[in-house]
Motif scaffolding. Sequence first.
Motif, mmCIF file in Angstrom:
data_model
loop_
_atom_site.group_PDB
_atom_site.id
_atom_site.type_symbol
_atom_site.label_atom_id
_atom_site.label_comp_id
_atom_site.label_asym_id
_atom_site.label_seq_id
_atom_site.Cartn_x
_atom_site.Cartn_y
_atom_site.Cartn_z
ATOM 1 N N ALA A 42 0.833 -1.243 -0.143
ATOM 2 C CA ALA A 42 -0.196 0.025 0.031
ATOM 3 C C ALA A 42 0.710 1.181 0.122
ATOM 4 N N ALA A 43 1.871 1.404 0.734
ATOM 5 C CA ALA A 43 2.844 2.483 0.867
ATOM 6 C C ALA A 43 3.516 2.727 -0.393
ATOM 7 N N PHE A 44 3.969 1.582 -1.103
ATOM 8 C CA PHE A 44 4.474 1.578 -2.146
ATOM 9 C C PHE A 44 3.676 2.147 -3.487
ATOM 10 N N MET A 45 2.628 1.570 -3.560
ATOM 11 C CA MET A 45 1.523 2.110 -4.371
ATOM 12 C C MET A 45 1.211 3.779 -4.150
ATOM 13 N N ARG A 46 1.223 3.908 -2.944
ATOM 14 C CA ARG A 46 0.875 5.594 -2.713
ATOM 15 C C ARG A 46 1.969 6.314 -3.275
ATOM 16 N N ASP A 47 3.257 5.921 -2.875
ATOM 17 C CA ASP A 47 4.580 6.524 -3.144
ATOM 18 C C ASP A 47 4.620 6.773 -4.999
ATOM 19 N N SER A 48 4.175 5.678 -5.543
ATOM 20 C CA SER A 48 4.235 5.803 -6.983
ATOM 21 C C SER A 48 3.224 6.591 -7.651
ATOM 22 N N GLN A 49 1.934 6.724 -7.027
ATOM 23 C CA GLN A 49 1.029 7.638 -7.320
ATOM 24 C C GLN A 49 1.352 9.017 -7.109
ATOM 25 N N ARG A 50 1.797 9.431 -5.885
ATOM 26 C CA ARG A 50 2.200 10.878 -5.690
ATOM 27 C C ARG A 50 3.155 11.215 -6.520
ATOM 28 N N ALA A 51 4.478 10.361 -6.840
ATOM 29 C CA ALA A 51 5.570 10.950 -7.433
ATOM 30 C C ALA A 51 5.091 10.987 -8.994
ATOM 31 N N MET A 52 4.002 10.206 -9.444
ATOM 32 C CA MET A 52 3.627 10.767 -10.722
ATOM 33 C C MET A 52 2.621 11.762 -10.849
ATOM 34 N N ALA A 53 1.814 12.046 -9.767
ATOM 35 C CA ALA A 53 0.985 13.423 -9.815
ATOM 36 C C ALA A 53 1.945 14.522 -9.833
ATOM 37 N N ALA A 54 2.927 14.400 -9.015
ATOM 38 C CA ALA A 54 3.859 15.498 -9.182
ATOM 39 C C ALA A 54 4.441 15.798 -10.532
ATOM 40 N N ARG A 55 5.095 14.598 -11.191
ATOM 41 C CA ARG A 55 5.416 15.050 -12.757
ATOM 42 C C ARG A 55 4.211 15.503 -13.421
ATOM 43 N N ARG A 56 3.135 14.923 -13.417
ATOM 44 C CA ARG A 56 2.031 15.341 -14.146
ATOM 45 C C ARG A 56 1.796 16.700 -14.188
ATOM 46 N N GLU A 57 1.809 17.001 -12.629
ATOM 47 C CA GLU A 57 1.462 18.535 -12.509
ATOM 48 C C GLU A 57 2.492 19.530 -13.287
ATOM 49 N N ARG A 58 3.742 19.105 -13.382
ATOM 50 C CA ARG A 58 4.693 20.046 -13.893
ATOM 51 C C ARG A 58 4.653 19.703 -15.397
ATOM 52 N N ASP A 59 4.262 18.815 -16.013
ATOM 53 C CA ASP A 59 4.405 18.495 -17.498
ATOM 54 C C ASP A 59 3.182 17.629 -17.790
ATOM 55 N N PRO A 60 1.732 18.286 -17.785
ATOM 56 C CA PRO A 60 0.624 17.387 -17.971
ATOM 57 C C PRO A 60 0.577 16.975 -19.398
ATOM 58 N N ALA A 61 1.262 17.492 -20.322
ATOM 59 C CA ALA A 61 1.141 17.085 -22.076
ATOM 60 C C ALA A 61 1.959 15.770 -22.235
ATOM 61 N N HIS A 62 2.584 15.369 -21.416
ATOM 62 C CA HIS A 62 3.402 14.163 -21.790
ATOM 63 C C HIS A 62 3.314 12.791 -20.824
ATOM 64 N N VAL A 63 2.309 13.036 -19.777
ATOM 65 C CA VAL A 63 2.155 12.042 -18.618
ATOM 66 C C VAL A 63 0.822 11.599 -18.529
ATOM 67 N N PRO A 64 0.178 11.085 -19.666
ATOM 68 C CA PRO A 64 -1.389 10.584 -19.555
ATOM 69 C C PRO A 64 -1.384 9.409 -18.826
ATOM 70 N N LEU A 65 -2.709 9.148 -18.034
ATOM 71 C CA LEU A 65 -2.993 8.198 -17.365
ATOM 72 C C LEU A 65 -3.846 7.204 -18.115
ATOM 73 N N GLN A 66 -3.332 5.770 -17.894
ATOM 74 C CA GLN A 66 -4.217 4.724 -18.714
ATOM 75 C C GLN A 66 -4.705 3.961 -17.647
ATOM 76 N N SER A 67 -6.237 3.689 -17.976
ATOM 77 C CA SER A 67 -6.868 2.956 -17.042
ATOM 78 C C SER A 67 -7.090 1.501 -17.723
ATOM 79 N N TYR A 68 -6.620 0.513 -16.720
ATOM 80 C CA TYR A 68 -6.819 -1.007 -17.085
ATOM 81 C C TYR A 68 -8.396 -1.251 -17.210
ATOM 82 N N GLU A 69 -9.139 -1.028 -16.343
ATOM 83 C CA GLU A 69 -10.542 -1.037 -16.342
ATOM 84 C C GLU A 69 -11.357 -0.598 -17.541
#
Length: 529
Positions: free
Chosen positions: A428-455
């Motif tokens: 759970a902690a690792f998953m949360r770390d992954s998502q917050r790191a990517m959220a920071a990257r997405r905030e700084r460069d939204p054009a090149h970091v799209p989110l893809q949903s498996y469902e």
Amino acid sequence: MSPAASDPRLAGLPPAALPRMQAAMQAIRQGDADSVLRLAGEVLAMAPEHPEALRLIGIAHNASGRHAQARDALQRSHDRRPGDALVLIDLGNAQQRCGDPQTARASWHKAGELAPGHPMPWYNLGRALQLEGRTGEAIAMLSRAVELAPDFMPARILLGDALVHAGRFEEADAHYREALWRNPACGDAWRGLANMKVRPLSDEDREQLALNHSRADIGEPDRVAMGYALGKASEDHGRHEEAFAALQSANARLQREAPWDAAGFSARVDAIIAATAQLPAPIDPALGGEVVFIVGMPRSGSTLFEQILAAHPQVEGASELPDLGNVLDEESARRGRPFPEWIAEADAGDWQRLGRDYLQRTARWRERRPRFTDKMPENWLLAGVLRAMLPAATVLETRRDPLETAWSCYKQHFYRLPHFSCDFDDIAAFMRDSQRAMAARRERDPAHVPLQSYEALLRDPETAIRELLDTCGLAFDPACLAFHAAPRSVRTASATQVRQPLQADTGRAGGYGALLDPLRAALARVGLS
């Protein structure tokens, strides 16, 4: 007859050196590197530059992680005895570990010419080729090793794995079962059979697996591997309590062997997020447009998204590449400071140099097609520097239902230790770390970091695939809808699933009911329920 006369490898040694050399050879068999270095060093004092003593020193250095010293000692041995295939085999091992795979392959090829009946040159070549994604060539080399040494289990298992990656499941099954015929408690063979997820183990297989898993005379690696396999087989047969118990035991054993430091890892994520907040504007904003990075949690559908992209005529699927991490590790070594401590000192020219280094290392993946995927999931940890290093690269983050992702990680046998997947709170902690790191990257460069949903992909494949291609700047191609037919090597645990059409329901966590309440609680504590 004296030992020196009966063993040509000892020729040239004075009588006083022979007992020390024989003791060093025994220490090699026992894995006692320190004794090898001491004894072989004493031999060299009496017989300077003796090639066999140098070879033993090289093997001991390699086993202790001193690969540059190993390479130097083995090169000196080779210089004194250039026709010795064993020296070339060991030299190739050291060269590979020093990051020189081409020279290593040349050494192994030469060893194979000198000793065509020795299995190790062919095994080493096959293993190296498989790691590079050259699966067809790897299969040829590994087949030769198995033919020469039918009881050499590492070669047979790796051949089975390579055949799975190539989609040749019947042949892979035969090799795994041949390994079990020779050793019914071969954990890697059971692992290979269980990982062919579209070919569930039979109930008879499950019973045999359970019987061997309970044996008292097996080593810990085999017991752990069989535990994961037994969990998978039991789940397939609806025996969820047995599956949970087997997986819980296997994960507990791995966690005892190498505990994961969740707090330390989260602190490292904090440091990387902070260090990448301010990066210089890139000199060439178009650098890296050839690359599509696919990052996120393991078992979140990343292999499926890569398989879809790799079915496109403009994209080569390169699978999980170590190159991005290697580039940054080597820069850290050059600067004498660990990543991310030196980030603030790097200017735009440094980042461009590192980006070009990555593109040069991965050039072979663009020989047939202009673009390629790099699907190393944990590259999310390094994604923050890409906007300065490879500013035009696309970084896809894949996500799947948190409970299904977390449970799938817990069920998967990861060999690199320590690993986060052995404990619910760590996952759970690792998953949360992954998502917050990517959220920071997405905030700084939204054009090149799209989110893809498996469902979302499962619900409406064509719409999701069209959107995926558009996101990557690719024209729609109907081949992407038939991604499961793409003829490529898939070198991940999802190798079998992505060769099948999409299934609407891939969830497995629901069958465990309240058994997974502790995992649900762990996810809820980090806001991922």
